[in-house]
Design an enzyme around this catalytic site. Structure first.
Site, short mmCIF file in Angstrom:
data_model
loop_
_atom_site.label_atom_id
_atom_site.label_comp_id
_atom_site.label_asym_id
_atom_site.label_seq_id
_atom_site.Cartn_x
_atom_site.Cartn_y
_atom_site.Cartn_z
N VAL A 5 20.71 39.37 24.75
CA VAL A 5 19.65 40.09 25.45
C VAL A 5 19.77 39.84 26.96
O VAL A 5 20.49 38.94 27.39
CB VAL A 5 18.25 39.66 24.95
CG1 VAL A 5 18.10 39.97 23.47
CG2 VAL A 5 18.00 38.18 25.21
N PRO A 28 17.36 38.45 33.18
CA PRO A 28 17.30 38.76 34.62
C PRO A 28 16.66 37.63 35.43
O PRO A 28 16.21 36.64 34.86
CB PRO A 28 16.42 40.02 34.66
CG PRO A 28 15.55 39.91 33.45
CD PRO A 28 16.36 39.21 32.41
N THR A 65 24.01 35.00 29.27
CA THR A 65 24.18 33.91 30.23
C THR A 65 22.82 33.25 30.44
O THR A 65 21.86 33.93 30.79
CB THR A 65 24.70 34.46 31.57
OG1 THR A 65 25.90 35.19 31.31
CG2 THR A 65 24.96 33.36 32.56
N PHE A 92 32.84 36.34 29.08
CA PHE A 92 33.50 36.40 30.39
C PHE A 92 34.05 37.78 30.71
O PHE A 92 34.77 37.94 31.69
CB PHE A 92 34.63 35.36 30.45
CG PHE A 92 34.13 33.93 30.39
CD1 PHE A 92 33.58 33.34 31.52
CD2 PHE A 92 34.19 33.21 29.21
CE1 PHE A 92 33.10 32.04 31.47
CE2 PHE A 92 33.71 31.90 29.16
CZ PHE A 92 33.16 31.31 30.29
N GLU A 149 32.86 44.24 33.51
CA GLU A 149 32.65 45.67 33.27
C GLU A 149 33.79 46.45 33.91
O GLU A 149 34.31 46.08 34.96
CB GLU A 149 31.30 46.10 33.85
CG GLU A 149 30.16 45.62 32.98
CD GLU A 149 28.79 45.94 33.58
OE1 GLU A 149 28.64 46.98 34.22
OE2 GLU A 149 27.88 45.12 33.39
N ALA A 184 29.86 31.83 39.74
CA ALA A 184 29.65 31.34 41.11
C ALA A 184 30.98 31.24 41.85
O ALA A 184 31.10 31.63 43.01
CB ALA A 184 28.95 29.98 41.07
N CYS A 226 25.31 40.42 37.37
CA CYS A 226 25.51 39.00 37.06
C CYS A 226 25.66 38.07 38.25
O CYS A 226 25.03 37.01 38.28
CB CYS A 226 26.73 38.84 36.16
SG CYS A 226 26.47 39.56 34.54
N ARG A 275 35.98 49.83 50.79
CA ARG A 275 36.79 49.23 49.70
C ARG A 275 38.28 49.22 50.02
O ARG A 275 39.10 48.88 49.14
CB ARG A 275 36.57 50.03 48.40
CG ARG A 275 35.14 50.03 47.90
CD ARG A 275 34.78 48.71 47.26
NE ARG A 275 33.41 48.73 46.78
CZ ARG A 275 32.88 47.79 46.02
NH1 ARG A 275 33.60 46.76 45.63
NH2 ARG A 275 31.63 47.86 45.65
#
Ligand code: NAD
Length: 471
Positions: free
Chosen positions: A86, A89, A128, A158, A161, A221, A272, A447
């Site tokens: 789930v 946030p 997470t 890990f 997307e 991180a 994330c 980009r």
């Protein structure tokens, strides 16, 4: 036949379970969610998320050993292994607001598992979560114990997307954390047996629960820190005449550093990185480690700085104002090959330009008009000062048009901002685009996807992140 149930049919639950179903034909997998529209979409030809290769995997297993359902309780009751995937946030109110993870969804899932279960289960943290969450989950699961044995495992995901299926087929590692007891070891082995269908055993790492939970936060991180490091360097490159691509290449050749994740950009996004770093910051603060917390906070501060630096560059280049000027925004998703716009840098960049009264014409191949309007109207949460900032006024929203073609977006535009690295932006007919734009015509490449030299030959004034400025 082993029965798996996954609570949460989102970006992680859906693809992860589809791949388990594909690779383990003898396992029955049910993916359940409280969102009826999401489950309906999983059961249709229009899957709720865009992910290369996902349709194919789902089509091969759906209806055979892969099922999507809103009957959460039934599938949880029948399962041997329950994954919980789930959303977790950032909390928006109360203790730890703006930093701590909101575990409301997790808690209600755990309470439901405790209530409906009639047989022993392995409960897997796929979401997470903050380190030590398993301890809280254990308390909830065992509180109403009817003699049922629940083993909690941490198995953080890990995948990235845009490359989720590839990442799931061929993971760098699968991490499983569990209790160091005979029951814990047995549970770890059961989950290991699932992954061992396709993941080489030397890539399955087993640790204690807290190491597994913390490793996921640490990995995100570190990844975000790398992006902020190269982005910080990009600002210095622009100030000195160095070229960030050349610097990244030279730095990345050091085998201790490596070449990946060294592209400068307008900033990181996605659901994330920011959330998990904030979570880490909060955990550090709670554990009396303010200096460590400040270190990780800086990663987000540099990311915010990169976005505002980009906006400032656009405005200052266009003669110090974009008021009334049309800016074509190419790309809105937080990265290519996904339609996900959660925390995309495009939101802050667009809001910055709208703040100076620009007119925006936005094109993204995978993001709908509704989604863009919603993102730009949303309240922004300021993590350092937990207050809600003002939403955009309806008049400001009218400054935005969303179109389904890059040529349409750039018609009569004064400038172009490239905010997502979609491959198609590399091969657009820039001569055609130049001819239909106002002059001077600007390109701001957030980009570094276009060939700046070629565009300059056409006549564009080009700004590329971290590159020497237009001569
Ligand atoms: P998501 O928002 O796409 O999906 C979560 C789903 O859970 C939603 O569909 C929601 O309706 C459902 N849900 C919430 N409470 C429920 C309940 N009680 N019962 C049934 N369904 C419920 O989120 P996501 O992107 O899939 O992320 C899930 C977790 O995985 C998060 O903790 C995230 O940090 C982590 N994660 C995400 C990624 C990523 O790339 N998106 C990668 C690794 C890890």
């Amino acid at each position: 036949m082993v029965k798996i149930c996954c609570i949460g049919a989102g970006y992680v639950g859906g693809p992860t379970m589809a791949v388990i179903a594909l690779k383990c034909p003898t396992v029955e997998v049910a993916v359940v969610d409280i969102s009826v529209s999401r489950i309906n979409a999983w059961n249709s030809d229009q899957l709720p998320i865009y992910e290369p290769g996902l349709d194919d995997v789902v089509n091969q297993c759906r209806g055979k050993n892969l099922f999507f359902s809103t009957d959460v309780e039934k599938h949880v009751r029948e399962a041997d292994i329950v994954f919980v995937s789930v959303n977790t946030p950032t909390k928006t109110q109360g203790l730890g607001a703006g930093k701590a993870a909101d575990l409301t969804y997790w808690e209600s899932a755990a309470r439901m598992i405790a209530d409906v279960s009639k047989s022993d289960k392995i409960v897997v943290e796929k979401s997470t979560v903050p380190v030590k969450t398993a301890e809280a989950i254990e308390k909830i699961l065992t509180h109403n114990s009817k003699g049922i044995n629940f083993q909690i495992l941490s198995n953080p995901e890990f995948l990235a997307e845009g490359t989720a299926i590839q990442d799931l087929f061929n993971p760098d590692r699968v991490l499983i954390g569990g209790r160091e007891t005979p029951e814990g070891t047995k549970a770890i082995q059961a989950l290991k047996d699932v992954y061992a269908h396709w993941v080489p055993v030397d890539r399955i790492i087993c640790t204690n629960l807290w190491s597994a939970e913390l490793s996921k936060l640490a990995a995100n991180a570190f990844l975000a820190q790398r992006i902020s490091s190269v982005n910080a360097m990009s600002a210095l490159c622009e100030a000195t005449g160095a070229d960030v691509a050349q610097v990244s290449h030279a730095v990345g050749k050091d085998t201790r550093i490596g070449p990946k994740f060294l592209n400068a950009s307008v900033g990181f996004g996605g659901s994330c990185f920011q959330k998990d770093i904030l979570n880490l910051v909060y955990i550090c603060e709670c554990n009396g480690l303010p200096e460590v917390a400040n270190y990780w906070k800086q990663v987000i501060k540099v990311n915010d700085y990169q976005k505002s630096r980009f906006v400032n560059r656009v405005v200052s280049s266009m003669f110090n104002t974009v008021s009334g000027k049309k800016i074509a925004v190419l790309g809105f998703a937080f990265k290519k090959d996904t339609g996900d716009t959660r925390e995309t840098p495009a939101i802050d960049v667009c809001k910055g330009l709208l703040g100076d009264k620009a007119r925006l014409s936005i094109y993204d191949p995978q993001v709908s008009e509704d989604q863009i309007q919603r993102d730009l109207s949303m309240k922004k949460f300021d993590w350092d000062h937990p207050i809600h900032l003002q939403p955009m006024s309806p008049t400001t929203v009218k400054q935005v048009s969303v179109v389904w073609d890059a040529y349409e977006a750039t018609k009569d535009a004064h400038g172009i901002c490239i905010l997502t690295e979609w491959d198609e932006f590399k091969t657009l007919d820039y001569k055609r685009i130049y001819n239909q734009m106002q002059k001077p015509a600007f390109v701001f490449d957030g980009r570094n996807v276009v060939d700046a030299e070629k565009l300059r030959e056409i006549g564009f004034i080009v700004y590329s992140i971290g590159k020497p400025l237009d001569p």
